[in-house]
Design a protein around this motif. Structure first.
Motif, PDB file in Angstrom:
ATOM      1  N   ALA A   2      13.122  -9.094  -1.170  1.00 35.88           N
ATOM      2  CA  ALA A   2      13.514  -8.403  -2.399  1.00 35.88           C
ATOM      3  C   ALA A   2      13.743  -6.927  -2.124  1.00 35.88           C
ATOM      4  O   ALA A   2      12.905  -6.253  -1.523  1.00 35.88           O
ATOM      5  CB  ALA A   2      12.433  -8.567  -3.462  1.00 35.88           C
ATOM      6  N   THR A   4      14.735  -3.236  -3.946  1.00 35.50           N
ATOM      7  CA  THR A   4      14.816  -2.473  -5.188  1.00 35.50           C
ATOM      8  C   THR A   4      15.878  -1.394  -5.040  1.00 35.50           C
ATOM      9  O   THR A   4      15.896  -0.666  -4.049  1.00 35.50           O
ATOM     10  CB  THR A   4      13.458  -1.832  -5.518  1.00 35.50           C
ATOM     11  N   ASP A  29      17.084 -10.988  -2.981  1.00 32.80           N
ATOM     12  CA  ASP A  29      16.824 -10.715  -4.390  1.00 32.80           C
ATOM     13  C   ASP A  29      16.908  -9.218  -4.651  1.00 32.80           C
ATOM     14  O   ASP A  29      16.559  -8.405  -3.782  1.00 32.80           O
ATOM     15  CB  ASP A  29      15.436 -11.222  -4.786  1.00 32.80           C
ATOM     16  N   HIS A  31      16.119  -5.976  -7.471  1.00 32.64           N
ATOM     17  CA  HIS A  31      15.485  -5.428  -8.674  1.00 32.64           C
ATOM     18  C   HIS A  31      16.055  -4.035  -8.882  1.00 32.64           C
ATOM     19  O   HIS A  31      15.910  -3.162  -8.018  1.00 32.64           O
ATOM     20  CB  HIS A  31      13.963  -5.360  -8.498  1.00 32.64           C
ATOM     21  N   LEU A  87       5.525  -2.509  -7.653  1.00 34.88           N
ATOM     22  CA  LEU A  87       6.287  -3.628  -7.099  1.00 34.88           C
ATOM     23  C   LEU A  87       5.841  -3.936  -5.671  1.00 34.88           C
ATOM     24  O   LEU A  87       5.692  -5.098  -5.288  1.00 34.88           O
ATOM     25  CB  LEU A  87       7.780  -3.304  -7.120  1.00 34.88           C
ATOM     26  N   HIS A  88       5.628  -2.892  -4.888  1.00 38.14           N
ATOM     27  CA  HIS A  88       5.196  -3.090  -3.500  1.00 38.14           C
ATOM     28  C   HIS A  88       3.811  -3.709  -3.449  1.00 38.14           C
ATOM     29  O   HIS A  88       3.556  -4.640  -2.677  1.00 38.14           O
ATOM     30  CB  HIS A  88       5.215  -1.755  -2.750  1.00 38.14           C
ATOM     31  N   ASP A  92       6.473  -7.634  -4.402  1.00 41.98           N
ATOM     32  CA  ASP A  92       7.819  -7.867  -4.932  1.00 41.98           C
ATOM     33  C   ASP A  92       8.840  -6.845  -4.446  1.00 41.98           C
ATOM     34  O   ASP A  92       9.931  -6.726  -5.019  1.00 41.98           O
ATOM     35  CB  ASP A  92       7.782  -7.846  -6.468  1.00 41.98           C
ATOM     36  N   ASP A  94      10.440  -5.316  -0.716  1.00 41.01           N
ATOM     37  CA  ASP A  94      10.488  -5.268   0.745  1.00 41.01           C
ATOM     38  C   ASP A  94      11.287  -4.081   1.258  1.00 41.01           C
ATOM     39  O   ASP A  94      11.223  -3.757   2.445  1.00 41.01           O
ATOM     40  CB  ASP A  94      11.094  -6.563   1.284  1.00 41.01           C
TER      41      ASP A  94
END
Length: 408
Positions: A2, A4, A29, A31, A87-88, A92, A94
């Motif tokens: 994922a 961001t 993915d 975000h 998130l980290h 969620d 990377d």
């Protein structure tokens, strides 16, 4: 995997959407965090600008009503940093990708700097061809110059943004299986003129089972070491080269800020400190040296680096500052003074040899040093093998005393 993306969707929605599509096409993915304040987002975010503003301690309505660009950038940077950390921590995130001009470069890199070293961070920016230190700081942010402004998609912007996105794909999907040994880690500060000392000390410590990380005392190097001490990555400090304080005090280009030497002291981290390269202040090319220093003693290290010898008065001030920093330490601390010279340029017969200036430094250190700091003076220069070994042995003893040494 994922990734961001941090960006202002009110002005860069099309470009961020393009980066998102490139990432998704590679099976990653995405975000999206919206950091735009002025208008509505051009594409739908996963984290709204309102949520970012609230995480930054304010509201989107307030930022819009106030119309203070500086305040908005600071608040959105703080909020974005909090969100990427969440998130980290949740597993969620990377990697982080940012796109933008000066505003979102400031916001996105603030968020990136909040993440640990090793998390992939790529910033596509119109600012990446100039002075990037304010954005990168002491972290591993990668800056990619956008060449043209990030305003609409064209043959140039598509290529640059796609390259950045694909670089991010490569980093998050091809993480090497790096073996990390559970060994106590020593941070060591080094300059070219203290290299021999550091090499000898490093070899001694590594033979005894420590991992060592060497930091080039270029301002950002000192900042990085201080930050990693506070994060608990570094367990002990061998601060051979405290030259960044000379630049901080006199006005050179490699200052690490007024907090240099605070991290180990405040955290109680064992530290052994010396006076490496306090005989010099750093500047760029000779013609870049400020006029106020004309008439001083210079050494041309190379066409890009000019060194200026510190005076007795400056050394007295340096000694006072450093001694007071060390005296505030909460953990085991020693100061080692090499009476024969603080760098390879300061030994007898070398260009910066100045016994009076050195004496002013040493006397100020001793006068202002608290009894809690162990003081050792040796009749050698800093690069002498005996001096380097003594530094390493002292730190090893401190680490063993607080049960931080490697298992035998």
């Amino acid at each position: 995997m994922a990734v961001t993306i941090v960006g202002t969707l009110d002005t860069k929605g099309e470009e961020i959407g393009f980066a998102r599509d490139v990432l998704r096409a590679q099976g990653v993915d995405v975000h999206i965090i919206d950091t735009g304040v002025v208008g509505d987002p051009g594409i739908d975010p996963d984290t709204t600008a309102s949520a970012v503003a609230e995480a930054g301690g304010t509201t989107l309505g307030h930022l819009r009503d106030d119309a203070d660009r500086g305040e908005a950038i600071e608040a959105m940077g703080k909020g974005a940093a909090a969100i990427v950390q969440q998130l980290h921590d949740a597993g969620d995130l990377d990697g982080v990708l940012g796109l933008g001009g000066s505003g979102n470069t400031s916001i996105a890199t603030t968020a990136m700097r909040a993440l640990p070293v090793g998390v992939p961070k790529v910033m596509v920016s119109t600012m990446a061809s100039g002075d990037i230190e304010p954005y990168v700081g002491a972290t591993d942010v990668m800056m990619l110059y956008s060449v043209a402004d990030i305003e609409g998609l064209n043959q140039l912007s598509r290529r640059v943004i796609a390259n950045a996105a694909l670089a991010m794909v490569g980093m998050v999907t091809n993480q090497p299986d790096i073996e990390v040994e559970d060994r106590p880690t020593i941070g060591i500060s080094m300059f070219g003129v203290t290299t021999q000392c550091v090499q000898t000390a490093r070899e001694y410590l590594e033979e005894r089972g420590y991992e060592t990380i060497i930091f080039h005392a270029t301002g950002t190097g000192g900042k990085a070491m201080e930050a990693l001490v506070r994060q608990g990555v570094i367990d002990g400090v061998l601060d051979v080269t405290t030259t960044e304080w000379a630049d901080e005090l006199v006005g050179g280009v490699l200052a690490a800020g007024p907090d240099r030497l605070d991290a180990a002291a405040e955290t109680g981290t064992p530290q052994v400190v010396s006076t490496g390269a306090l005989d010099m202040v750093n500047f760029g090319p000779r013609d870049s040296v400020p006029e106020e220093f004309e008439g001083r003693h210079f050494h041309i290290h190379n066409p890009q680096v000019t060194l200026m010898r510190t005076t007795a008065e400056e050394n007295a001030d340096l000694g006072e500052v450093i001694a007071k920093k060390l005296s505030a330490a909460n953990g085991p601390t020693a100061l080692y003074i090499p009476l024969g010279g603080v760098s390879m340029l300061d030994v007898e017969g070398a260009d910066f040899h100045d016994p009076d200036a050195d004496t002013a430094l040493f006397e100020a250190l001793k006068t202002n040093l608290a009894e809690s700091v162990e003081l050792v003076e040796m009749e050698t220069d800093i690069n002498d093998e005996a001096f380097a070994r003594a530094l390493a042995e002292q730190l090893d003893a401190y680490m063993r005393a607080v049960d931080l040494a490697p298992e035998e």
